[in-house]
Design a protein around this motif. Structure first.
Motif, PDB file in Angstrom:
ATOM      1  N   ARG A  53       8.912   3.381 -65.337  1.00 29.20           N
ATOM      2  CA  ARG A  53       9.339   2.156 -64.648  1.00 29.20           C
ATOM      3  C   ARG A  53      10.810   1.854 -64.956  1.00 29.20           C
ATOM      4  O   ARG A  53      11.405   2.407 -65.870  1.00 29.20           O
ATOM      5  CB  ARG A  53       8.473   0.964 -65.071  1.00 29.20           C
ATOM      6  N   ASN A  54      11.348   0.958 -64.142  1.00 33.05           N
ATOM      7  CA  ASN A  54      12.740   0.493 -64.298  1.00 33.05           C
ATOM      8  C   ASN A  54      13.747   1.638 -64.152  1.00 33.05           C
ATOM      9  O   ASN A  54      14.839   1.586 -64.732  1.00 33.05           O
ATOM     10  CB  ASN A  54      12.959  -0.200 -65.649  1.00 33.05           C
ATOM     11  N   LYS A  73       5.878  12.586 -58.793  1.00 30.90           N
ATOM     12  CA  LYS A  73       6.145  11.735 -57.632  1.00 30.90           C
ATOM     13  C   LYS A  73       6.884  10.478 -58.055  1.00 30.90           C
ATOM     14  O   LYS A  73       6.786  10.030 -59.199  1.00 30.90           O
ATOM     15  CB  LYS A  73       4.838  11.368 -56.918  1.00 30.90           C
ATOM     16  N   GLY A  74       7.605   9.919 -57.109  1.00 32.46           N
ATOM     17  CA  GLY A  74       8.342   8.700 -57.379  1.00 32.46           C
ATOM     18  C   GLY A  74       8.933   8.146 -56.108  1.00 32.46           C
ATOM     19  O   GLY A  74       8.747   8.693 -55.010  1.00 32.46           O
ATOM     20  N   PRO A 107      16.658  -1.502 -69.854  1.00 32.57           N
ATOM     21  CA  PRO A 107      16.325  -0.131 -70.278  1.00 32.57           C
ATOM     22  C   PRO A 107      15.239   0.451 -69.375  1.00 32.57           C
ATOM     23  O   PRO A 107      14.310  -0.248 -68.966  1.00 32.57           O
ATOM     24  CB  PRO A 107      15.815  -0.309 -71.707  1.00 32.57           C
ATOM     25  N   GLN A 108      15.377   1.740 -69.067  1.00 30.71           N
ATOM     26  CA  GLN A 108      14.325   2.438 -68.343  1.00 30.71           C
ATOM     27  C   GLN A 108      13.165   2.683 -69.303  1.00 30.71           C
ATOM     28  O   GLN A 108      13.362   2.891 -70.491  1.00 30.71           O
ATOM     29  CB  GLN A 108      14.869   3.746 -67.777  1.00 30.71           C
ATOM     30  N   LYS A 109      11.939   2.682 -68.773  1.00 30.08           N
ATOM     31  CA  LYS A 109      10.763   2.695 -69.642  1.00 30.08           C
ATOM     32  C   LYS A 109       9.756   3.752 -69.182  1.00 30.08           C
ATOM     33  O   LYS A 109       9.480   3.871 -67.986  1.00 30.08           O
ATOM     34  CB  LYS A 109      10.090   1.330 -69.655  1.00 30.08           C
ATOM     35  N   ASP A 159      13.484   1.787 -59.147  1.00 29.61           N
ATOM     36  CA  ASP A 159      12.650   2.942 -58.822  1.00 29.61           C
ATOM     37  C   ASP A 159      11.507   3.118 -59.820  1.00 29.61           C
ATOM     38  O   ASP A 159      11.590   2.664 -60.969  1.00 29.61           O
ATOM     39  CB  ASP A 159      13.497   4.217 -58.773  1.00 29.61           C
ATOM     40  N   TYR A 160      10.481   3.825 -59.371  1.00 26.83           N
ATOM     41  CA  TYR A 160       9.268   4.039 -60.158  1.00 26.83           C
ATOM     42  C   TYR A 160       8.809   5.476 -59.949  1.00 26.83           C
ATOM     43  O   TYR A 160       9.062   6.089 -58.903  1.00 26.83           O
ATOM     44  CB  TYR A 160       8.175   3.065 -59.722  1.00 26.83           C
TER      45      TYR A 160
END
Length: 905
Positions: A687-688, A741-742, A657-659, A710-711
Motif C-alpha cells: 500500500r501507499n 498485480k497492481g 512511507p510506502q508499506k 497505488d496498490y
C-alpha cells in the motif's frame, strides 16, 4: 531553529527506547553453539574450553554443558574441545554464515590410555534449523565457480528474484548492505557503490520477511560481507579479454569480426599482515580496470554540426550535409575503474578495529536508437562513488559484544554532451529535428546538463548479548544525515539586449526562475531504533522484533495546490519562495508550510519448528516501511509549472512511507544425505505506493504531483533444491511461480496516460515485471583445485505488454505476454601448479547458444522482429523504413566469449 528542535525530539525518543533494550545483532557475523557431554555416561560437561583454531575466539561450557561463541565472521573454521581427563576433539570444515547459528555438539571420551586427539570433518548442513524466513547464502567458493560478472548476477540467480525485483516488488524496494552499512543511494534507491565479486566473502539474499535490524526495504535485503587480510601474505592477478561473437549479424551492427580488446579486464588483489606488527594489523586491497565496448554500435555518418533539409516531398530536392568519417562507434560502452582497501587491527582478543574504503568511477553511454548515424550528439555519462566505513568491535565478555560504525558515502552522477555548457560545438536544437518520421538523426546535440550528488553520513551502534542459553536479545540504533545536491538545466539560445535570439545559435544557461532549470541542496535526516529477541529452544526457534523509523525531509510544500508558485509572472505579488521569512500571500496565509517528520513502528515475527531431524517448518509475518526515493520528494524544488501543456512533475515532501505486509510459510526437508528441498509460499500486500495526481492552477495550467495512490499484491510459491549428487558434482535448482498485480508499474504511469489522453487503469493489472514462471539451475562438475566446469541455465515466461496499433491502445494494460526467455552461461577452468603459486586458465561463455531473447517488442505484433506499420508516410532521412525498424536493443545480449588467466600466490 525548528530543525534543531526536531533533532532533539528524535533523540529524546531514542533515549526512551534505550531504557527498554539491551542488545543488537549487527548482521555481519554468525555464531557457533552446542552442548558438550561425556561420551560414556551422557552427562553434561561444564567448563570445557572450546577454541576456534587460528583465531582468538572461544568459550567455555556452562554448568549444563552448553557453549556459545558469538561474533564470528562468515567462513570455514576448525573448532576444538579441550578438557583435562578427556581426549581432545576437533571438528573441521565448520561453516559459519551471517545471522545463522551453526550447531555442533561434542561427545568427549575419557582418557584411559594416552592417545592422540580425534578429528572429525563437519558436513555442511543442508537444513538451517534457525531459518525463520527465506534467505539464500552464496559463499566465496561458490561465487568463484559460477559464470557471473557482478554480484547482481548472483542475486538474480536466487529463487523469487526476477531482474532485480524480489518477490514482485519494485526494484527500488530492495536495500543493499555492505559490512552492515547500507550502500543504497536514497535519491534513487540504486546501488551507490558496486562491489566486485572478488571482494565478497559471503553474499546473502533475504527474499522473505526480514528481522527488525533491516529497514528502508519492502521486498528484500542483499547483505554483503567483504574479505579481510589473513595471517599470510597472498594475492591474485587476473586478466582476461573477449568479444561478442554472434551469428545474428543482420540484427547487431559491427559484430561480424572479432576484436579481442572489445572487452578486457585487469584486476589485482593483495592481502596479509604488516609483519612489523605481528598478526595484529592486516590489510586487503584490490584494484580493477574493466572496459566493455558493448554490442550496440552506430556509424559516424554525420557530425552534430551537420545541417540537412528533408522538407521537400521529392527526395531529389533534399539537402544532405554529411561530414562524418563513417567509422563504427560503440553506442553503449562502459569503462570502469575501482579500488578497495581494508585495514584490520586486533590489539587484543577482545578488540577489533577495521577501516574499509571503496572507490568506483564509471564512464558510459546509454543506447539511443535515433542517434545511430549521429553518434557524437548523444549524452556522455559519468558516475563516481566512494564509501568509507570505520568499525570498532568490542567483546565485553564471552556472552556480549558491541560494534560501533561510522560511514561516509558519496555518489556523483552527471551527463552532458560537452563538459563546458557554453561550448561553441553545441548547435541549434533544430538540427535534432531535421530528419523525422522513422529516420535517424542527421545532426544536432542533446542540450540538457545534469549534475547531482548524494553525501550520506551514518552512525550505527550494535550490541549483542546471549542473555541466556535460549535468548539472544538484541537492540540497535542508527542515524543517517544526507546532503542532496542537484543542478539540471536545458541550454537555450542566447538573446541580445532586446530579447531576440542571436544568429547563428549560441548556447546560454536559462535563469533559475525558468521551468527548465532546477537546483537545490537539501539535508534530510533518518533515524531508527529496533529491538530483537532470537529464541532458540530445541523444538522451536523464534525471531521476534520491532522497529521504529523516523524521517524528516526538512522541506516544504505549497499551502494552495492551485497556486503553488509565487513567481508566476501573471501575478502582481511576485516574491522569492526561498525567503527565510516564509513569504505571505495576499490573503495573509503563508505560501509554504514545513512538513512534519514521519514516524512508524514495524513489528516482525518469524518461527522455525523442527518436525524431524531432517525437516523444519517455518513461518513469518511482518510490516515493512520505506520512504519513497528522494528524487520524487524534491522534484521541481521551486514548484514551477509550465504554462503550456502538461509537462511539470512536482515533488511532494509530505509523502507517506510506502508499506508492505508480508506473510510466508514454508518447509525445509532433507531428502537424502546430500540433497535438500525448500518449499515456501508467500503473500504480499503493498500500500501507499508512489503514483501521480493531476492538478490545475487558477490560470488553467496543468501539472502532476507525486502522491501515495497505488496498490499492489503478490502471491506465489518458490521451490529450491540443492546439494551434492556425487563426489565431484554440486547442483542447485529453483522454481518460482508468482502473480504480480497492481494499479501501476511506474510512479509516472498516470502522467504518461494523461499525455496520451488515456484514462488510467482503475483495476488490477499485471505489473511490467510479472513473470509467472521462473526457473534457475546451476551445476558444477569437477575438482575445484584441479579443474571444473559450471553451467547456469535460466528460463522465464514472457513479461506482459500492452497491445496498441499506431500508438492507440487496442486492449487493456499488460493484457498480452512477450515471448519467453532462456539462457545458458558456462565457465570452465584448469589449474596448473607452480612452486608456491597456482595458475588458472579459464573460459567464460555468456549466452552459450547465442539465443535472441526478445526483451522488448513492437506492441502491434508482440514481436521484436517485425511490425505491421502500413502508412508511415515519407521517411525524411537517408535510411529506409526497414533499416530503422531493426532494433538491436529489443534483444538480449548476444554470445560473449572471454578467455583469461588468474595467478594466485
Amino acid at each position: 531553529m525548528e530543525n534543531k528542535y526536531r533533532f532533539i525530539r528524535f533523540f529524546s525518543l531514542i533515549l526512551c527506547l534505550l531504557s527498554y533494550s539491551t542488545s543488537l545483532w549487527a548482521g555481519v557475523s554468525g555464531k557457533i553453539a552446542g552442548r558438550i557431554t561425556d561420551a560414556q555416561t551422557g552427562i553434561s560437561l561444564p567448563f570445557v574450553n572450546i577454541i576456534v583454531e587460528g583465531t582468538t575466539m572461544g568459550a567455555a561450557s556452562d554448568p549444563d554443558g552448553y557453549y556459545t561463541i558469538l561474533n564470528i565472521p562468515p567462513g570455514k573454521y576448525s573448532i576444538k574441545a579441550r578438557m583435562m581427563g578427556y581426549q581432545e576433539v576437533t571438528i573441521t570444515e565448520v561453516d559459519v554464515s551471517i545471522d545463522f547459528t551453526t550447531r555442533h555438539n561434542f561427545s568427549l571420551e575419557p582418557i584411559v590410555i594416552k592417545t592422540a586427539g580425534i578429528t572429525v570433518s563437519a558436513e555442511r548442513p543442508l537444513i538451517e534449523v534457525d531459518l525463520t524466513s527465506t534467505r539464500a547464502v552464496v559463499d566465496a567458493d561458490r561465487i568463484k565457480a559460477l559464470p557471473a560478472e557482478g554480484f547482481q548476477d548472483l542475486v538474480n540467480l536466487q529463487a523469487g528474484v526476477v531482474e532485480g525485483h524480489i518477490r514482485g516488488g519494485r526494484s527500488s524496494e530492495v536495500v543493499y548492505m555492505l559490512d552492515g552499512i547500507s550502500i543504497t543511494d536514497p535519491f534513487s534507491y540504486d546501488v551507490m557503490v558496486d562491489v566486485e565479486n572478488s571482494l565478497i566473502k559471503e553474499l546473502q539474499v533475504i527474499s522473505g520477511t526480514f528481522n527488525a535490524e533491516y529497514g528502508q526495504a519492502m521486498s528484500g535485503v542483499v547483505n554483503i560481507v567483504t574479505r579481510e587480510g589473513g595471517k599470510k601474505l597472498s594475492g591474485n592477478l587476473t586478466t582476461y579479454s573477449g568479444d561478442y561473437i554472434s551469428n545474428h549479424t543482420s540484427t547487431f551492427m559491427n559484430i561480424d569480426g572479432i576484436n579481442p580488446a572489445g572487452i578486457y579486464n585487469i584486476e589485482a588483489t593483495l592481502g596479509g599482515p604488516f609483519l612489523i606488527y605481528g598478526n595484529k594489523l592486516s590489510f586487503y586491497a584490490m584494484a580493477r580496470r574493466y572496459n566493455n565496448e558493448g554490442y550496440l554500435f552506430g556509424q559516424r555518418i554525420f557530425n552534430p554540426s551537420d545541417s540537412c533539409d528533408f522538407s521537400a516531398d521529392d527526395s531529389n530536392d533534399w539537402y544532405v550535409e554529411s561530414t562524418g568519417d563513417s567509422s563504427m562507434v560503440p553506442l553503449a560502452p562502459s569503462l570502469e575503474n575501482s579500488f578497495y582497501g581494508k585495514l584490520t587491527f586486533k590489539p587484543s582478543h577482545e578488540i577489533k578495529f577495521s577501516y574499509n574504503f571503496i572507490l568506483k568511477n564509471r564512464e558510459f553511454k546509454e543506447y539511443d536508437h535515433t542517434f545511430e548515424y549521429n553518434v557524437d550528439g548523444d549524452y556522455k555519462r559519468f558516475n563516481k562513488s566512494y564509501i568509507h566505513v570505520l568499525s570498532w568491535n568490542q567483546l565485553v565478555n564471552t556472552n556480549t559484544f558491541f560494534e560501533l560504525k561510522f560511514a561516509n558515502s558519496f555518489s556523483d552522477h552527471r551527463y552532458y554532451v560537452y563538459v563546458d555548457s557554453l561550448d561553441s560545438m553545441y548547435v541549434d536544437p533544430d538540427r535534432l529535428e531535421d530528419a523525422t518520421n522513422y529516420a535517424f538523426r542527421t545532426g544536432g546535440t542533446q542540450l540538457w546538463h545534469f549534475y547531482r550528488n548524494t553525501t550520506s553520513r551514518v552512525g550505527k551502534f550494535d550490541l549483542t548479548s546471549q542473555v541466556t542459553k535460549f535468548h539472544e536479545v538484541q537492540f540497535g540504533i542508527e542515524v543517517k544525515k544526507h546532503k542532496l545536491w542537484l543542478n539540471e538545466f536545458e541550454l537555450m539560445s542566447k538573446k541580445d539586449a532586446t530579447g531576440n535570439e542571436i544568429e547563428p545559435f549560441e548556447p546560454d544557461l536559462p535563469p533559475l526562475t525558468s521551468t527548465n532549470h532546477n537546483k537545490y541542496t537539501n539535508y534530510p535526516l533518518e533515524g531508527a531504533v529496533y529491538v530483537q529477541d532470537k529464541i532458540e529452544f530445541i523444538d522451536l526457534i523464534a525471531n521476534i522484533g520491532v522497529r521504529f523509523d523516523y524521517f524528516d525531509p526538512n522541506w516544504k510544500i505549497p499551502t494552495d495546490l492551485r497556486d503553488p508558485n509565487p513567481k508566476d509572472p501573471l501575478r502582481p505579488d511576485t516574491v522569492n519562495p526561498y525567503n527565510p521569512d516564509n513569504p505571505i500571500r495576499v490573503t495573509g496565509e503563508p505560501w509554504f508550510e514545513d512538513v512534519e517528520p514521519r514516524m512508524q513502528i514495524s513489528p516482525r515475527i518469524g518461527l522455525a519448528y523442527p518436525i524431524t531431524d531432517r525437516g523444519v517448518m517455518h513461518g513469518s509475518y511482518g510490516h515493512f516501511f520505506q520512504i519513497p526515493p528522494f528524487e520524487y520528494i524534491y522534484a521541481d524544488p521551486e514548484f514551477e509549472v509550465y504554462a503550456q501543456g502538461l509537462q511539470t512533475r512536482m515533488g511532494n515532501a509530505d509523502l507517506k512511507p510506502q508499506k508492505t505486509v508480508i506473510y510466508e510459510m514454508g518447509l525445509q526437508q532433507q531428502i537424502t544425505d546430500d540433497i535438500s528441498i525448500d518449499v515456501t509460499g508467500f503473500f504480499k500486500n503493498i500500500r501507499n505506493l508512489l503514483g501521480i495526481e493531476l492538478h490545475e492552477t487558477y490560470i488553467g495550467s496543468r501539472y502532476a504531483r507525486y502522491v501515495n495512490r497505488d496498490y499492489g499484491n503478490v502471491r506465489g510459491i518458490t521451490i529450491t533444491v540443492e546439494g551434492g549428487y556425487s563426489e565431484f558434482v554440486y547442483a542447485s535448482f529453483d522454481y518460482t511461480y508468482q502473480i504480480v498485480k497492481g494499479t501501476a508499474s511506474d510512479p509516472d504511469a498516470a502522467f504518461y496516460d494523461a499525455l496520451s489522453n488515456r484514462e488510467s487503469e482503475k483495476y488490477f493489472v499485471p505489473l511490467d515485471w510479472d513473470q509467472t514462471h521462473t526457473i534457475n539451475g546451476a551445476i558444477t562438475i569437477g575438482y575445484p583445485e584441479r579443474w571444473g566446469v559450471s553451467l547456469i541455465g535460466r528460463y522465464g515466461t514472457g513479461f506482459p505488454y500492452t497491445p496498441s496499433y499506431e500508438g492507440i491502445r487496442i486492449a487493456t494494460e499488460n493484457s498480452e505476454q512477450k515471448p519467453p526467455r532462456y539462457n545458458v552461461d558456462l565457465k570452465a577452468h584448469y589449474n596448473i601448479g607452480i612452486t608456491g603459486m597456482k595458475l588458472s586458465l579459464f573460459l567464460k561463455i555468456y549466452n552459450l547458444f547465442d539465443r535472441k531473447n526478445e526483451v522488448n517488442v513492437y506492441t502491434d505484433t508482440g514481436s521484436a522482429g517485425y511490425t505491421i506499420i502500413e502508412s508511415p508516410g515519407v521517411v525524411r532521412g537517408i535510411n529506409t523504413l526497414e533499416e530503422y525498424l531493426i532494433r538491436p536493443d529489443f534483444y538480449s545480449t548476444p554470445r560473449n566469449i572471454i578467455l583469461g588467466l588468474s595467478l594466485d600466490f
